[in-house]
Design an enzyme around this catalytic site. Structure first.
Site, PDB file in Angstrom:
ATOM      1  N   ARG A  61     -11.830 -29.381   2.133  1.00  0.00           N
ATOM      2  CA  ARG A  61     -11.479 -30.792   1.950  1.00  0.00           C
ATOM      3  C   ARG A  61     -12.681 -31.483   1.324  1.00  0.00           C
ATOM      4  O   ARG A  61     -13.796 -30.969   1.382  1.00  0.00           O
ATOM      5  CB  ARG A  61     -11.227 -31.492   3.306  1.00  0.00           C
ATOM      6  N   GLU A  88      -9.636 -36.078   5.163  1.00  0.00           N
ATOM      7  CA  GLU A  88      -8.489 -35.440   4.548  1.00  0.00           C
ATOM      8  C   GLU A  88      -8.028 -36.228   3.325  1.00  0.00           C
ATOM      9  O   GLU A  88      -8.054 -37.451   3.319  1.00  0.00           O
ATOM     10  CB  GLU A  88      -7.344 -35.374   5.558  1.00  0.00           C
ATOM     11  N   THR A 127       0.814 -29.257  12.096  1.00  0.00           N
ATOM     12  CA  THR A 127      -0.348 -28.436  11.723  1.00  0.00           C
ATOM     13  C   THR A 127      -1.407 -28.432  12.821  1.00  0.00           C
ATOM     14  O   THR A 127      -2.312 -27.610  12.804  1.00  0.00           O
ATOM     15  CB  THR A 127      -1.008 -28.938  10.418  1.00  0.00           C
ATOM     16  N   ARG A 162      -9.941 -28.425  14.771  1.00  0.00           N
ATOM     17  CA  ARG A 162     -10.471 -28.274  13.423  1.00  0.00           C
ATOM     18  C   ARG A 162     -11.984 -28.209  13.568  1.00  0.00           C
ATOM     19  O   ARG A 162     -12.626 -29.180  13.981  1.00  0.00           O
ATOM     20  CB  ARG A 162     -10.041 -29.429  12.517  1.00  0.00           C
ATOM     21  N   ARG A 200      -8.437 -37.733  20.001  1.00  0.00           N
ATOM     22  CA  ARG A 200      -9.142 -36.770  19.166  1.00  0.00           C
ATOM     23  C   ARG A 200     -10.519 -36.672  19.791  1.00  0.00           C
ATOM     24  O   ARG A 200     -11.290 -37.645  19.769  1.00  0.00           O
ATOM     25  CB  ARG A 200      -9.239 -37.245  17.720  1.00  0.00           C
ATOM     26  N   ARG A 255     -13.319 -30.829  16.404  1.00  0.00           N
ATOM     27  CA  ARG A 255     -12.468 -31.799  17.119  1.00  0.00           C
ATOM     28  C   ARG A 255     -11.236 -31.084  17.633  1.00  0.00           C
ATOM     29  O   ARG A 255     -10.802 -30.075  17.071  1.00  0.00           O
ATOM     30  CB  ARG A 255     -12.085 -32.954  16.220  1.00  0.00           C
ATOM     31  N   CYS A 310       1.375 -34.037  14.413  1.00  0.00           N
ATOM     32  CA  CYS A 310       1.537 -33.260  13.180  1.00  0.00           C
ATOM     33  C   CYS A 310       1.648 -31.777  13.546  1.00  0.00           C
ATOM     34  O   CYS A 310       0.799 -31.261  14.270  1.00  0.00           O
ATOM     35  CB  CYS A 310       0.339 -33.492  12.264  1.00  0.00           C
ATOM     36  N   GLU A 314      -3.936 -40.652  15.038  1.00  0.00           N
ATOM     37  CA  GLU A 314      -2.815 -39.723  14.803  1.00  0.00           C
ATOM     38  C   GLU A 314      -2.339 -39.076  16.102  1.00  0.00           C
ATOM     39  O   GLU A 314      -1.155 -38.795  16.278  1.00  0.00           O
ATOM     40  CB  GLU A 314      -3.240 -38.660  13.792  1.00  0.00           C
TER      41      GLU A 314
END
Ligand code: ADP
Ligand code: CIR
Length: 359
Positions: free
Chosen positions: A308, A313, A273, A280, A229, A126, A271, A225
């Site tokens: 994970r 998550e 990260t 990811r 995505r 993603r 975020c 988020e």
């Protein structure tokens, strides 16, 4: 969004001195009294404050990162806090280096690591993306969220071939369908406490939804988020096939909508990260022996991969899924999308060697 009370200028938010606060939380680590004093009264042109930025970590003391940006300006205005957070997470990248994207799947050579299908259940890649001209999700108004949804859905429903599909808004979706999509690993969870405290879940579920093709190999989460995505996934371990589908989609959506990016931060995300590639790349892989190897954590660090649980998550692998892990690249900024996939690939290859040796 809960706020905190603070004392004089140099007093850090008192939650951070709680014995429950994760000492490794990046926000906690880099919010020194000096940085706090310099930033506590700052506000972006869109009205995003330091309090808004760090609230998720204050409310969730077990956070590993603990902050979410509200707009592009957050990344410059709050740089004294965010830059060290970013550089530690995406180490060894330095923001001064500059980020370069590579969404050409021809640059990845990734023969299936498990052609017999004994270990790798599924592969998913993603990327997080946000549209130019809008705040990031913690600071997106209801009107802006609906506008983003409309634009994105317009483009997605024009896609053809393998990418053609339908949009399913969360508003009006029956609970059983929603839960099934979550359980089957296709849809985001409801009520994530980290996002809740970051202000991302306001007016839930309005303006959120999922687009997918019939076979659910191409999916787009809208306004979770991040505004987008973009996801490609399939059963088995054919990483190249998953990446090829993703690149086709992302390049097309980019052409039509345009994503927020800067030279230093790459593609922007809420975020820190997820900055850079926003990528990811993961496999669900059965590694009951490798995962209890005494060097498991060191190997993950050395290969820049992150384990994970398989229900997203902050989940653990238990019951029938014990020993099955979600293994993904950890770094996303300062290396290209192609290199992110390679990080995951090399890490999984190493873990499979250990697993096979232990059987
Ligand atoms: P993100 O990838 O957006 O960081 P999560 O870790 O919360 O989000 O995962 C989102 C969903 O994607 C979860 O349901 C998770 O089980 C699923 N998922 C992640 N990787 C894979 C994979 N390789 N195969 C199948 N499902 C996956
Ligand atoms: C946290 O700080 O724990 C959450 N806001 C999620 C951070 C990003 N996830 C990650 O690095 N695994």
């Amino acid at each position: 969004v809960k706020q905190y009370s603070n004392g004089d200028d140099m007093t850090l938010p008192n939650q951070l001195s709680s014995p429950d606060a994760n000492p490794k939380m990046l926000m906690k680590k880099h919010l020194t009294p000096e940085v706090y004093k310099a930033l506590k009264d700052k506000k972006t042109a869109g009205g995003f404050t330091l309090h808004d930025l760090i609230n998720s970590g204050l409310v969730n003391l077990d956070s590993s990162t603990g902050c979410y940006a509200g707009d592009e300006e957050s990344y410059t205005l709050f740089a004294p806090l965010l830059n060290p957070v970013i550089e530690e997470y995406h180490s060894p990248y330095k923001l001064a280096d500059g980020h370069t994207s590579d969404m050409n799947p021809d640059n990845v050579d990734a023969p299936d690591l498990d052609p017999e299908g004994s270990f790798i259940r599924s592969t998913r890649i993603r990327v997080a993306r946000n549209l130019r001209g809008y705040p990031l999700t913690p600071n997106l108004s209801k009107e802006q969220r609906l506008e983003v949804e409309k634009k994105v859905v317009g483009v997605l429903t024009s896609l053809t071939g393998d990418l053609a599909g339908k949009y399913y808004p969360l508003s009006g979706m029956d609970e059983e369908t929603r839960q099934q999509l979550v359980d089957d690993h296709f849809l985001f969870k409801k009520g994530d406490r980290f996002l809740e405290a970051a202000g991302v879940n306001k007016e839930w579920p309005e303006g959120r939804g999922i687009f997918h093709n019939d076979s659910k190999t191409f999916l787009v989460w809208v306004n979770e988020e991040d505004q987008l995505r973009i996801i490609s996934m399939e059963m088995g371990g054919d990483i190249k096939s998953v990446l090829t589908r993703l690149c086709l989609a992302v390049n097309e959506i980019d052409k039509q909508l345009g994503f927020q990016q800067t030279k230093q931060h790459g593609y922007l995300s809420s975020c820190p990260t997820n900055l850079g590639t926003g990528m990811r790349a993961s496999v669900h892989v059965k590694i009951p022996h490798a995962s209890i190897h005494p060097d498991f954590k060191n190997i993950c660090d050395q290969y820049h991969i992150q384990p994970r649980g398989i229900h997203g998550e902050h989940s653990e692998s238990t019951g029938a899924d014990a020993g099955v892990y979600d293994i993904s690249n950890r770094r996303r900024l300062g290396l290209s999308e192609v290199q992110c996939v390679k990080d995951m690939y090399e890490g999984v290859k190493k873990l499979l060697e250990i697993e096979k040796d232990a059987i």
